[in-house]
Design an enzyme around this catalytic site. Structure first.
Site, PDB file in Angstrom:
ATOM      1  N   ARG A  39       0.825  -1.213   0.000  1.00  0.00           N
ATOM      2  CA  ARG A  39       0.000   0.000   0.000  1.00  0.00           C
ATOM      3  C   ARG A  39       0.858   1.261   0.000  1.00  0.00           C
ATOM      4  O   ARG A  39       0.482   2.272  -0.598  1.00  0.00           O
ATOM      5  CB  ARG A  39      -0.925   0.003   1.221  1.00  0.00           C
ATOM      6  N   HIS A 177       1.590 -23.649   5.684  1.00  0.00           N
ATOM      7  CA  HIS A 177       3.037 -23.811   5.817  1.00  0.00           C
ATOM      8  C   HIS A 177       3.411 -25.026   6.650  1.00  0.00           C
ATOM      9  O   HIS A 177       4.552 -25.497   6.597  1.00  0.00           O
ATOM     10  CB  HIS A 177       3.668 -22.543   6.398  1.00  0.00           C
ATOM     11  N   LYS A 181       6.911 -28.617   6.354  1.00  0.00           N
ATOM     12  CA  LYS A 181       7.859 -29.203   7.307  1.00  0.00           C
ATOM     13  C   LYS A 181       8.236 -30.616   6.877  1.00  0.00           C
ATOM     14  O   LYS A 181       7.391 -31.397   6.457  1.00  0.00           O
ATOM     15  CB  LYS A 181       7.249 -29.204   8.714  1.00  0.00           C
ATOM     16  N   HIS A 239      -4.273 -26.483   9.580  1.00  0.00           N
ATOM     17  CA  HIS A 239      -3.103 -27.213  10.069  1.00  0.00           C
ATOM     18  C   HIS A 239      -3.452 -28.627  10.534  1.00  0.00           C
ATOM     19  O   HIS A 239      -2.916 -29.619  10.045  1.00  0.00           O
ATOM     20  CB  HIS A 239      -2.467 -26.484  11.263  1.00  0.00           C
ATOM     21  N   LYS A 339      -2.686 -21.934  22.998  1.00  0.00           N
ATOM     22  CA  LYS A 339      -1.647 -20.935  23.225  1.00  0.00           C
ATOM     23  C   LYS A 339      -1.269 -20.910  24.700  1.00  0.00           C
ATOM     24  O   LYS A 339      -2.031 -21.347  25.552  1.00  0.00           O
ATOM     25  CB  LYS A 339      -2.122 -19.559  22.758  1.00  0.00           C
TER      26      LYS A 339
END
Length: 497
Positions: A39, A177, A181, A239, A339
């Site tokens: 931007r 992603h 791995k 995931h 988390k």
């Protein structure tokens, strides 16, 4: 390579280091270039200087001067308003033509959308409208879209429909992603390339499967996004379900993308969807409160920046899944993510059934070691086989033994972000490690009924686990009802490792 969102965190932390690593290993040709799009407006020289500074910060080792020069000579930038389908996209088109001529590059493009999902369809439409997405004379256009791909089933269906009006499915690469791995990719080789494991990879021998994706960090600076998403949306449809499908799928007829995706899709369709009552008994949510990690105090989720003070968003989710097919009937798959766990740790554990005890009834052996295979995804990638062996001595005693395979020990350290393999696969047109449209929708069809129940019945006990713990007690009860328990790794503070 055209990167939308080139000044963002993902680009500087992951994408540029991944491209650097690919170039260092000789996987990128000389006739290659990058156009960053953001931007803010700046000159290409200023962008290159920023890129070089970021690489110096996020590469694990010292950068190579010759390679950095190679990078600078092939990196360009243009900025403007993404909603402006005239000036910005005209600038991209003109710059691309000049760059192609300067570096003798074939008319092949791939576009990386490192931007919010709400912009995916809009930016793609402008790319196509301005002629940048046109394939002709055997040349190709490919588009990589970062997760999350939708926030529920309806939004995922709409996004798929919007993109498929503009592109063909073979042009769309929905990236996760985690699949970059090495250990995740090795799952297929481990299962189907070794005759010793595949015959016992079924309900006759496996008691249950556990999949854990634990994060030690909190939400950091992502409070705005995370407080509208939560652990279930953020991690499980992408995931974790990808790990479930690779663990549970049948052997594909070949390793081409279509064959692998077909088998993954079958598993997703075989996962039993939750009724409201089953959600109450087989799905657990949690939110972390204050706690301690590695001897340091950790604030509660509701104290994080950009999080509502009375937030009802879950930072932990655990599910008991049933896969209704011949191979996995009556074998529960327990999945969890959270988390502010004691440590960063991701693994797949295949727990086998107990061996008959009859042979050992007249010995001092009280119980036998149950066999399990642990596939470590992060931070240390490898595989552990857990079994029992006789302890040396005149009497029969059995002790647990671990047989470890570690990527670092066997193959040496390789600099990787998890994106190298995925970017390379997109360049060569291999979509095996990316999600197909029907897989995305099947994943959301499992998760959406749980989200509906959780939104209708707000949690009354948040926060219900302390930062630095392994989650709420209800998650332990999910397994203990059937005499099972989570396999938590013993946590050792970093300074003692």
């Amino acid at each position: 390579m055209v990167i939308f969102g080139a000044t963002g965190d993902l680009t500087k932390r992951k994408l540029f280091p991944a491209i650097y690593n690919l170039a260092k290993e000789g996987h990128i040709p000389d006739n290659f270039a990058i156009i960053g799009v953001g931007r803010q407006e700046m000159e290409s020289e200023d962008f290159c200087r920023q890129m070089q500074e970021n690489l110096a910060e996020f590469l694990p080792g010292k950068s190579d001067d010759d390679l950095m020069l190679w990078f600078r000579e092939r990196t360009y930038y243009t900025g403007g308003d993404f909603d402006d389908d005239k000036k910005l996209f005209k600038d991209i088109k003109e710059m691309a033509a000049e760059v192609r001529t300067q570096h003798d590059i074939p008319d092949n493009f791939f576009f990386y959308m490192a931007i919010p999902p709400s912009l995916f369809a809009n930016v793609t439409q402008k790319i196509v409208k301005n002629g940048l997405g046109k394939e002709e004379n055997g040349n190709w256009r490919r588009f990589i879209f970062e997760k999350p791909f939708g926030h529920d089933l309806e939004s995922a269906k709409k996004l798929n429909a919007d993109l498929l009006k503009l592109l063909k499915e073979r042009q769309i690469y929905r990236i996760d992603h985690y699949l970059g791995k090495e250990t995740v990719q090795n799952l297929l080789v481990f299962r189907f390339g070794n005759s010793v494991f595949e015959p016992i990879w079924n309900r006759n021998f496996v008691d249950h499967v556990q999949i854990t994706v634990a994060e030690q960090l909190g939400v950091e600076q992502r409070g705005d996004y995370y407080d509208t998403a939560g652990a279930l949306r953020d991690m499980i449809p992408n995931h974790i379900f990808q790990l479930v499908t690779l663990t549970a799928m049948e052997p594909p007829v070949s390793f081409d993308a279509e064959s692998v995706h077909n088998e993954q899709a079958k598993i997703l369709r075989a996962i039993k969807c939750f009724t409201p009552e089953e959600t109450l008994h087989s799905a657990v949510r949690g939110q972390y409160g204050e706690g301690e990690i590695d001897g340091k105090k950790a604030a509660a989720y509701r104290s994080e920046s950009n999080v509502k003070r009375e937030s009802q968003t879950e930072t932990y989710a655990a599910l008991k899944l049933s896969i209704d097919n011949w191979r996995w009937a009556d074998v529960p798959f327990y999945i969890r993510t959270g988390k502010r766990m004691p440590e960063r740790h991701s693994s797949i554990i295949v727990q086998f059934k107990k061996a008959p005890f009859t042979l050992f009834e007249n010995t001092p052996v009280e119980r036998l070691t149950t066999n399990r295979i642990e596939i470590h995804i992060q931070p240390d990638e490898g595989i552990t086989l857990h079994f029992g062996a006789k302890i040396p001595g005149p009497i029969v005693r059995v002790g647990p033994v671990d047989m470890d395979f570690n990527y670092l020990d066997h193959f040496g350290e390789q600099a990787a972000t998890g994106y190298e393999r995925l970017l390379f696969d997109c360049m060569i047109g291999d979509s095996t490690l990316f999600q197909r449209a029907d897989m995305v929708e099947a994943s959301w069809s499992i998760v959406s009924p749980i989200l509906d129940v959780w939104s209708a019945i707000p949690p009354r006990d948040f926060p219900n686990y302390a930062a630095g713990s392994w989650g709420p007690p209800e998650a332990d009860e999910l397994l203990s009802r059937n005499g099972r328990q989570w396999k938590n790794t013993p946590h050792v503070p970093d300074k003692q490792k």
